[in-house]
Design an enzyme around this catalytic site. Structure first.
Site, PDB file in Angstrom:
ATOM      1  N   LYS A  13     -10.663 -27.300 -58.831  1.00 55.59           N
ATOM      2  CA  LYS A  13     -11.226 -28.558 -59.340  1.00 55.59           C
ATOM      3  C   LYS A  13     -12.128 -29.219 -58.283  1.00 55.59           C
ATOM      4  CE  LYS A  13      -7.083 -30.327 -59.944  1.00 55.59           C
ATOM      5  NZ  LYS A  13      -6.192 -29.226 -59.476  1.00 55.59           N
ATOM      6  N   ARG A  88      -2.897 -37.104 -64.969  1.00 61.15           N
ATOM      7  CA  ARG A  88      -1.898 -36.071 -64.723  1.00 61.15           C
ATOM      8  C   ARG A  88      -0.634 -36.269 -65.556  1.00 61.15           C
ATOM      9  NH1 ARG A  88      -3.670 -34.582 -59.269  1.00 61.15           N
ATOM     10  NH2 ARG A  88      -2.363 -32.972 -58.407  1.00 61.15           N
ATOM     11  N   ARG A 127      -6.152 -22.382 -47.661  1.00 59.32           N
ATOM     12  CA  ARG A 127      -7.208 -23.403 -47.680  1.00 59.32           C
ATOM     13  C   ARG A 127      -7.254 -24.225 -46.388  1.00 59.32           C
ATOM     14  NH1 ARG A 127      -6.880 -27.632 -52.495  1.00 59.32           N
ATOM     15  NH2 ARG A 127      -4.785 -27.908 -51.701  1.00 59.32           N
ATOM     16  N   ARG A 161      -3.931 -29.296 -45.150  1.00 58.60           N
ATOM     17  CA  ARG A 161      -3.140 -30.373 -45.761  1.00 58.60           C
ATOM     18  C   ARG A 161      -1.645 -30.136 -45.556  1.00 58.60           C
ATOM     19  NH1 ARG A 161      -5.643 -31.046 -51.745  1.00 58.60           N
ATOM     20  NH2 ARG A 161      -3.432 -31.216 -52.221  1.00 58.60           N
ATOM     21  N   ARG A 172       4.562 -28.552 -56.837  1.00 60.94           N
ATOM     22  CA  ARG A 172       3.360 -29.121 -57.470  1.00 60.94           C
ATOM     23  C   ARG A 172       3.053 -28.397 -58.778  1.00 60.94           C
ATOM     24  NH1 ARG A 172      -0.304 -28.531 -52.340  1.00 60.94           N
ATOM     25  NH2 ARG A 172      -2.052 -28.872 -53.749  1.00 60.94           N
TER      26      ARG A 172
HETATM   27  P1  AP5 Z   1      -9.696 -26.385 -54.574  1.00 56.26           P
HETATM   28  O1  AP5 Z   1     -11.047 -26.562 -55.168  1.00 56.26           O
HETATM   29  O2  AP5 Z   1      -9.365 -27.121 -53.327  1.00 56.26           O
HETATM   30  O3  AP5 Z   1      -8.579 -26.576 -55.696  1.00 56.26           O
HETATM   31  P2  AP5 Z   1      -8.069 -27.888 -56.458  1.00 56.26           P
HETATM   32  O4  AP5 Z   1      -7.904 -27.511 -57.885  1.00 56.26           O
HETATM   33  O5  AP5 Z   1      -8.959 -29.044 -56.143  1.00 56.26           O
HETATM   34  O6  AP5 Z   1      -6.656 -28.003 -55.781  1.00 56.26           O
HETATM   35  P3  AP5 Z   1      -5.839 -29.202 -55.154  1.00 56.26           P
HETATM   36  O7  AP5 Z   1      -4.735 -28.583 -54.325  1.00 56.26           O
HETATM   37  O8  AP5 Z   1      -6.730 -30.155 -54.421  1.00 56.26           O
HETATM   38  O9  AP5 Z   1      -5.232 -29.824 -56.390  1.00 56.26           O
HETATM   39  P4  AP5 Z   1      -3.988 -30.654 -56.502  1.00 56.26           P
HETATM   40  O10 AP5 Z   1      -4.122 -31.034 -57.903  1.00 56.26           O
HETATM   41  O11 AP5 Z   1      -2.710 -30.044 -56.136  1.00 56.26           O
HETATM   42  O12 AP5 Z   1      -4.177 -31.733 -55.337  1.00 56.26           O
HETATM   43  P5  AP5 Z   1      -4.577 -33.261 -55.370  1.00 56.26           P
HETATM   44  O13 AP5 Z   1      -5.312 -33.559 -54.133  1.00 56.26           O
HETATM   45  O14 AP5 Z   1      -5.178 -33.631 -56.681  1.00 56.26           O
HETATM   46  O15 AP5 Z   1      -9.515 -24.807 -54.311  1.00 56.26           O
HETATM   47  C1  AP5 Z   1      -8.373 -24.300 -53.639  1.00 56.26           C
HETATM   48  C2  AP5 Z   1      -8.802 -23.170 -52.667  1.00 56.26           C
HETATM   49  O16 AP5 Z   1      -9.250 -22.037 -53.420  1.00 56.26           O
HETATM   50  C3  AP5 Z   1      -9.964 -23.549 -51.738  1.00 56.26           C
HETATM   51  O17 AP5 Z   1      -9.719 -22.976 -50.490  1.00 56.26           O
HETATM   52  C4  AP5 Z   1     -11.192 -22.908 -52.399  1.00 56.26           C
HETATM   53  O18 AP5 Z   1     -12.167 -22.521 -51.430  1.00 56.26           O
HETATM   54  C5  AP5 Z   1     -10.601 -21.707 -53.108  1.00 56.26           C
HETATM   55  N1  AP5 Z   1     -11.269 -21.448 -54.389  1.00 56.26           N
HETATM   56  C6  AP5 Z   1     -11.696 -22.373 -55.301  1.00 56.26           C
HETATM   57  N2  AP5 Z   1     -12.239 -21.755 -56.373  1.00 56.26           N
HETATM   58  C7  AP5 Z   1     -12.122 -20.415 -56.138  1.00 56.26           C
HETATM   59  C8  AP5 Z   1     -12.502 -19.250 -56.888  1.00 56.26           C
HETATM   60  N3  AP5 Z   1     -13.090 -19.340 -58.084  1.00 56.26           N
HETATM   61  N4  AP5 Z   1     -12.204 -18.048 -56.346  1.00 56.26           N
HETATM   62  C9  AP5 Z   1     -11.621 -17.938 -55.117  1.00 56.26           C
HETATM   63  N5  AP5 Z   1     -11.260 -19.014 -54.357  1.00 56.26           N
HETATM   64  C10 AP5 Z   1     -11.500 -20.224 -54.869  1.00 56.26           C
HETATM   65  O19 AP5 Z   1      -3.142 -33.968 -55.331  1.00 56.26           O
HETATM   66  C11 AP5 Z   1      -2.309 -33.919 -54.174  1.00 56.26           C
HETATM   67  C12 AP5 Z   1      -1.096 -34.803 -54.387  1.00 56.26           C
HETATM   68  O20 AP5 Z   1      -1.510 -36.188 -54.561  1.00 56.26           O
HETATM   69  C13 AP5 Z   1      -0.264 -34.513 -55.648  1.00 56.26           C
HETATM   70  O21 AP5 Z   1       0.683 -33.486 -55.417  1.00 56.26           O
HETATM   71  C14 AP5 Z   1       0.381 -35.892 -55.912  1.00 56.26           C
HETATM   72  O22 AP5 Z   1       1.466 -36.130 -55.054  1.00 56.26           O
HETATM   73  C15 AP5 Z   1      -0.737 -36.851 -55.552  1.00 56.26           C
HETATM   74  N6  AP5 Z   1      -1.611 -37.195 -56.709  1.00 56.26           N
HETATM   75  C16 AP5 Z   1      -2.952 -36.925 -56.814  1.00 56.26           C
HETATM   76  N7  AP5 Z   1      -3.435 -37.366 -58.000  1.00 56.26           N
HETATM   77  C17 AP5 Z   1      -2.371 -37.900 -58.668  1.00 56.26           C
HETATM   78  C18 AP5 Z   1      -2.223 -38.482 -59.954  1.00 56.26           C
HETATM   79  N8  AP5 Z   1      -3.274 -38.581 -60.816  1.00 56.26           N
HETATM   80  N9  AP5 Z   1      -0.999 -38.922 -60.330  1.00 56.26           N
HETATM   81  C19 AP5 Z   1       0.059 -38.849 -59.483  1.00 56.26           C
HETATM   82  N10 AP5 Z   1      -0.006 -38.286 -58.257  1.00 56.26           N
HETATM   83  C20 AP5 Z   1      -1.217 -37.810 -57.840  1.00 56.26           C
END
Ligand code: AP5
Ligand code: ZN
Length: 217
Positions: A13, A88, A127, A161, A172
């Protein structure tokens, strides 16, 4: 335009949101990034969120919806946005409807990135990002072009992270399956969901998303 990028942790994402920012001047609204900034700044929200995030659980609906509403107000009404990691839960999906309609906005597309669970663990545990500008990298799939030098800003400092370990990733994913995946039908009923094969290489995923954005809803 207002779009949601929906998908489990590591689905890509954030990677795709940054591409859309570059290509279309859209703005990424990542609740994860907002919460990490709050943790770093030591704000009351950050202090409350840190332990929850480190455990891989979800921060309260009221906190994240409040952050999204504030950020939209700062941006004004002309800017196109990408919601990344929000909503979410069903409660957040309801809040987003209210937040958007109060600001005269509507949702154009919900794009679900589909990736197998083993690949997600592999992506997340490999990552890292630039400590200075935040540019994202991966030990195997996206290394800096010059060893240990950020492609974007030239810094040689990188970070990982605290929630990117295998145990927390599994929590997660369980949270995603239990609370986030069930919101898809809400948007499917509105006819605005498109599914993208997130297992494809980054450029191909980007092309698939571009094709969706080119279609009207
Ligand atoms: P990346 O693009 O970083 O993936 P992502 O989907 O953005 O993953 P996140 O880990 O950031 O999502 P998340 O939902 O767990 O975390 P968030 O910060 O929202 O890609 C991942 C890796 O793969 C990278 O190294 C990239 O280079 C590689 N890659 C990408 N595409 C690829 C491809 N096609 N092929 C190969 N490699 C690829 O949330 C973190 C925490 O915050 C949550 O656990 C929660 O505690 C809190 N939080 C955040 N939002 C909320 C909410 N709305 N409600 C409640 N709690 C929340
Ligand atoms: Zn950098």
């Amino acid at each position: 335009m207002n779009i949601i990028l929906l998908g489990p942790p590591g689905a890509g994402k954030g990677t795709q949101a940054v591409r859309l920012e570059d290509e279309h001047g859209m703005v990424q609204l990542s609740t994860g990034d907002m919460l990490r900034a709050a943790v770093k700044a030591g704000t009351p929200i950050g202090l409350q969120a840190k332990a929850v995030m480190d455990a891989g659980e979800l921060v309260s609906d009221a906190i994240v919806s409040g952050l999204i509403g504030e950020r939209l107000d700062e941006l004004g009404s002309d800017v196109s946005v990408i919601f990344d990691g929000y909503p979410r839960t069903a409660a957040q999906a309801d809040s987003l409807d209210e937040i958007l309609s109060a600001r005269g906005r509507k949702l154009d597309h919900v794009i679900e990135l589909q990736v197998e669970e083993d690949a997600l663990v592999d992506r997340i545990t490999g990552r890292f990002s630039c400590a200075k500008c935040g540019a994202g990298y991966h030990d195997r799939y996206k290394l800096p072009k010059v060893d240990n030098v950020c492609d974007v800003c030239g810094s040689d400092e990188f970070k990982r992270r605290p929630d990117d370990n295998e145990e927390t990733v599994r929590t997660r994913m369980a949270e995603y399956r239990a609370k986030t995946a069930p919101i898809l039908p809400i948007y499917e009923a509105r006819g605005i969901v498109a599914h993208v094969d997130g297992m494809a290489p980054i450029d191909q995923v980007n092309e698939a998303i571009e094709a969706i954005l080119a279609t009207a809803t």
